[in-house]
Design a protein around this motif. Structure first.
Motif, short mmCIF file in Angstrom:
data_model
loop_
_atom_site.label_atom_id
_atom_site.label_comp_id
_atom_site.label_asym_id
_atom_site.label_seq_id
_atom_site.Cartn_x
_atom_site.Cartn_y
_atom_site.Cartn_z
N VAL A 180 0.83 -1.21 0.00
CA VAL A 180 0.00 0.00 0.00
C VAL A 180 0.87 1.25 0.00
CG1 VAL A 180 -1.72 1.30 1.30
CG2 VAL A 180 -1.91 -1.20 1.10
N ASP A 181 1.86 1.27 0.90
CA ASP A 181 2.72 2.45 1.04
C ASP A 181 3.45 2.78 -0.26
OD1 ASP A 181 1.94 2.64 3.60
OD2 ASP A 181 3.76 1.75 4.49
N GLN A 182 4.02 1.73 -0.87
CA GLN A 182 4.85 1.94 -2.06
C GLN A 182 4.06 1.79 -3.35
OE1 GLN A 182 7.92 2.83 -1.62
NE2 GLN A 182 8.95 1.68 0.00
N TRP A 183 2.73 1.88 -3.26
CA TRP A 183 1.89 1.53 -4.40
C TRP A 183 2.25 2.28 -5.68
CZ3 TRP A 183 -0.37 -2.30 -6.30
CH2 TRP A 183 -1.29 -2.16 -7.35
N SER A 184 2.49 3.60 -5.56
CA SER A 184 2.74 4.36 -6.79
C SER A 184 4.00 3.86 -7.48
CB SER A 184 2.83 5.85 -6.50
OG SER A 184 3.88 6.08 -5.58
N LEU A 185 5.04 3.58 -6.70
CA LEU A 185 6.30 3.07 -7.26
C LEU A 185 6.07 1.70 -7.89
CD1 LEU A 185 9.53 3.34 -7.28
CD2 LEU A 185 9.41 1.79 -5.32
N LEU A 186 5.43 0.81 -7.11
CA LEU A 186 5.23 -0.56 -7.58
C LEU A 186 4.30 -0.62 -8.79
CD1 LEU A 186 4.98 -2.45 -4.18
CD2 LEU A 186 6.75 -2.75 -5.93
N PHE A 187 3.26 0.20 -8.73
CA PHE A 187 2.29 0.16 -9.83
C PHE A 187 2.91 0.61 -11.14
CE2 PHE A 187 -1.37 1.96 -12.23
CZ PHE A 187 -2.05 0.77 -12.38
N ALA A 188 3.76 1.67 -11.07
CA ALA A 188 4.46 2.12 -12.27
C ALA A 188 5.32 1.00 -12.83
CB ALA A 188 5.31 3.34 -11.95
N SER A 189 6.00 0.28 -11.94
CA SER A 189 6.86 -0.83 -12.39
C SER A 189 6.03 -1.98 -12.95
CB SER A 189 7.70 -1.35 -11.23
OG SER A 189 8.58 -0.36 -10.80
N LEU A 190 4.91 -2.23 -12.29
CA LEU A 190 4.02 -3.30 -12.78
C LEU A 190 3.60 -3.01 -14.22
CD1 LEU A 190 2.25 -5.82 -12.28
CD2 LEU A 190 0.47 -4.29 -11.47
N LEU A 191 3.24 -1.73 -14.46
CA LEU A 191 2.81 -1.36 -15.81
C LEU A 191 3.92 -1.60 -16.82
CD1 LEU A 191 0.63 1.85 -15.40
CD2 LEU A 191 -0.06 -0.52 -15.79
N VAL A 192 5.17 -1.27 -16.42
CA VAL A 192 6.30 -1.49 -17.34
C VAL A 192 6.43 -2.98 -17.64
CG1 VAL A 192 8.80 -1.38 -17.57
CG2 VAL A 192 7.53 0.56 -16.60
N THR A 193 6.41 -3.80 -16.61
CA THR A 193 6.55 -5.25 -16.82
C THR A 193 5.40 -5.79 -17.66
OG1 THR A 193 7.71 -5.44 -14.71
CG2 THR A 193 6.79 -7.46 -15.64
N LEU A 194 4.18 -5.32 -17.35
CA LEU A 194 3.03 -5.78 -18.13
C LEU A 194 3.17 -5.41 -19.59
CD1 LEU A 194 -0.13 -5.13 -15.91
CD2 LEU A 194 0.83 -7.31 -16.64
N LYS A 195 3.65 -4.17 -19.81
CA LYS A 195 3.79 -3.70 -21.19
C LYS A 195 4.75 -4.62 -21.95
CE LYS A 195 5.88 0.24 -23.09
NZ LYS A 195 6.34 1.58 -22.80
N VAL A 196 5.91 -4.88 -21.33
CA VAL A 196 6.89 -5.75 -21.99
C VAL A 196 6.28 -7.14 -22.22
CG1 VAL A 196 9.13 -6.88 -21.74
CG2 VAL A 196 8.86 -4.50 -21.05
N THR A 197 5.63 -7.67 -21.20
CA THR A 197 5.06 -9.01 -21.31
C THR A 197 4.05 -9.09 -22.45
OG1 THR A 197 5.32 -9.29 -18.93
CG2 THR A 197 3.85 -10.84 -20.05
N PHE A 198 3.12 -8.14 -22.47
CA PHE A 198 2.07 -8.22 -23.48
C PHE A 198 2.61 -8.00 -24.89
CE2 PHE A 198 -1.02 -7.73 -19.96
CZ PHE A 198 -1.77 -8.85 -20.27
N MET A 199 3.57 -7.06 -25.01
CA MET A 199 4.13 -6.85 -26.34
C MET A 199 4.86 -8.10 -26.81
SD MET A 199 5.33 -2.90 -26.03
CE MET A 199 6.33 -2.79 -27.49
#
Ligand code: ATP
Ligand code: MG
Lengths: 280, 265
Positions: B51-70
């Motif tokens: 919860v505390d680090q959500w903004s950091l983690l969420f941004a990273s999650l999006l990056v990983t998801l982007k790479v994965t889906f592409m």
């Protein structure tokens, strides 16, 4: 008395003229040696006239399927030849010269509903959807499956799947039906029912049928003529005309004459396996 | 209903119960033995970090998801095309299949540095690595499917004088579908693994930092709760991908294919 003498009962008159109608299929000294070196058939001469119901009866391995596949042009004879309606295979498919093959298994597309399966030959030929659907309805009615047109094959019993397969064959409005043990995998009650339906269809629509079977009773019940084959080497042993008027029904199945034909064919088949063994 | 193994509710309920049990035991063990949080943090602490680090983690999650889906998308497109080319001719398959296998057996960690040098743009480099990892199951499954046609049906098509295109569209593609979806399931997981592994090797930070980078950083800084939180997100992504693929293949095949059938009772 030898077996050969025993089978010369009055019913056996191979000289009897085959039913009228011009020849649909002529097998002219065609034989088959497979690339494995197996000689499946010695040269065969056989004529199937238009309007006949001919069964090929014989022990396993005598080349019934091989002969039927040659008639369907699925395999080529090693030597000799065949004629379809008096000409080469190039003309098969024209009006009045349509031929279909019904496999031993229903061979349906599992991803397609009954309607789609039956319509396949029409779709492949580019028949418009509306016309195709009307013809599918007629074919399904012929085999009594009107109510199942939107079922998937797996939702049907084995006998019903076989009916779908026959409907798919009928939808092209064929003149000649080639059937390789189509009901071999079914129970006897279902098989008798389908035999009856097939026979009625043949009679009403004036089809020509070449039918492969292991069953003596099936061959006597259905045929105008039984071609008895023997194995090692595969050959035609005798042709027996079943002289009984149509339409035939269950009364025929339990008649004296039926039993006499069945017994005679039984003796012939015994002879077939004896003479087959002599060749080994 | 008692304990019927086909029961759908049970199929969800049982794994959830196991999950809760594991969390409780985990928390209990950490609390009981006073395990320091730089070794094993309690699940509650991990949740707090998430919860505390959500903004950091969420941004990273999006990056990983982007790479994965592409990567997954590219693998599906390229893999299917290759499979179709192979299925066209035995000679093409004979000539190129060994190289497809080469792709499969070479560990991505070993070639990633090379790719990162060749492909300057960091995200593109990661996508290339992950695509290579995800490609093979699509190729091999689709080829297998295109070839596994019922010979009787093939005869039927030939007897009806079907064209090659009709044979492909009406027979080979539907026959291949179950195999293809099996390939999708494996490949989607591999795309995620490829994306994470490649990022470990690349180690790019900044705006394009994915979850693997967060794990690396957290490891250096001994921020184990953050490491666990990132790990949790990767696992969650993997499970979600798997479920999406299962649902997709159910939607596409559910009506007819036997592997998707639930026995009726
Ligand atoms: N494709 C093939 N290649 C090699 N030999 C074959 C092939 N097909 C059939 N044979 C052989 O040819 C012979 C005749 O086979 P065929 O299938 O025509 O017999 P059948 O009378 O139909 O037998 P069954 O009643 O068991 O179906 C057998 O000895 C068989 O092993
Ligand atoms: Mg056979």
């Amino acid at each position: 008395m030898t077996i050969a003498q025993a089978v010369r009962t009055p019913e056996f008159d191979a000289q009897e003229p085959a039913p009228a109608g011009p020849p649909a299929i002529e097998v002219l000294g065609a034989d088959k040696v497979f690339s494995t070196g197996v000689r499946a058939l010695t040269p065969i001469d056989l004529t199937v006239n238009q309007g006949e119901f001919v069964t090929l009866l014989g022990p396993s391995g005598c080349g019934k399927s091989t002969l039927l596949k040659m008639v369907a042009n699925l395999i080529e004879p090693t030597s000799g030849g065949l004629m379809w309606w008096g000409r080469d295979y190039g003309h098969v498919g024209e009006e009045g010269k349509k031929l279909v093959f019904v496999f031993q298994d229903p061979t349906l597309m599992p991803w397609s509903r009954v309607r789609g399966n039956v319509r396949l030959p029409l779709d492949l030929a580019g028949v418009p959807k509306a016309e195709g659907n009307a013809r599918v309805d007629r074919a399904l009615a012929m085999v009594g499956l009107e109510k199942f047109d939107s079922s998937y094959p797996r939702q049907l019993s084995g006998g019903m799947q076989m009916r779908v397969s026959i409907a798919r064959a009928l939808v092209t409005e064929p003149n000649l039906l080639l059937m390789d043990e189509p009901f071999g995998a079914l129970d006897e009650i279902t098989r008798n029912k389908l035999d009856q339906d097939l026979l009625d269809l043949w009679f009403e629509r004036k089809l020509t049928v070449v039918f492969v079977t292991h069953s003596i009773y099936e061959s006597v019940f259905l045929s105008t003529r039984v071609v008895v084959m023997a194995a090692r080497p595969g050959r035609v042993l005798r042709e027996v005309v079943i002289d009984e008027p149509y339409p035939r029904d269950d009364a025929w199945r339990v008649s004296q004459r039926f039993a006499a034909y069945a017994r005679d064919l039984q003796v012939l088949l015994a002879e077939a396996s004896v003479s087959g063994a002599a060749h080994e | 209903m008692a304990l019927d193994p086909n029961n759908r509710t049970l199929a969800v309920l049982l794994p959830v119960l196991v999950g809760i049990l594991v969390l409780v035991v985990w928390h209990g063990a950490v609390w009981y033995w006073q395990v320091p949080k730089y070794l094993v943090p309690s699940p509650i602490l991990v949740a707090e970090t998430l919860v505390d680090q959500w903004s950091l983690l969420f941004a990273s999650l999006l990056v990983t998801l982007k790479v994965t889906f592409m990567a997954f998308f590219l693998a599906v497109v390229i893999g299917t095309l290759i499979a179709f080319a192979f299925a066209q001719s035995k000679f093409i398959e004979m000539s190129f299949f060994p190289y497809a296998v080469l792709l499969q057996v070479t560990p991505v960690v070993a070639i990633a540095p090379l790719i990162i040098i060749w492909v300057k743009e960091p995200t593109a480099a990661l996508v290339v690595c992950a695509t290579i990892v995800a490609l093979f199951p699509i190729i091999s499954n689709t080829i297998l499917g295109l070839r596994s046609v019922n010979p009787g049906l093939l005869n039927l098509f030939r007897m009806n004088r079907a064209t090659r295109l009709q044979e492909l569209v009406r027979l080979r593609i539907p026959s291949a579908a179950p195999y293809f979806f099996g390939g999708l399931r494996i490949s989607s997981g591999l795309a995620l693994i490829g994306a994470v592994v490649a990022e470990f090797v690349a180690g790019t930070g900044g705006t394009s930092a994915g979850l693997a980078y967060q794990i690396l950083q957290a490891g250096f800084q001994l921020d184990i709760p953050l490491l666990f939180a990132a790990l949790f997100l990767i696992t969650l992504t993997g499970v979600a991908l798997f479920l999406i693929m299962v649902t997709l293949s159910k939607l596409a095949l559910g009506d007819w294919h036997e592997s998707e059938l639930v026995p009726e009772t």
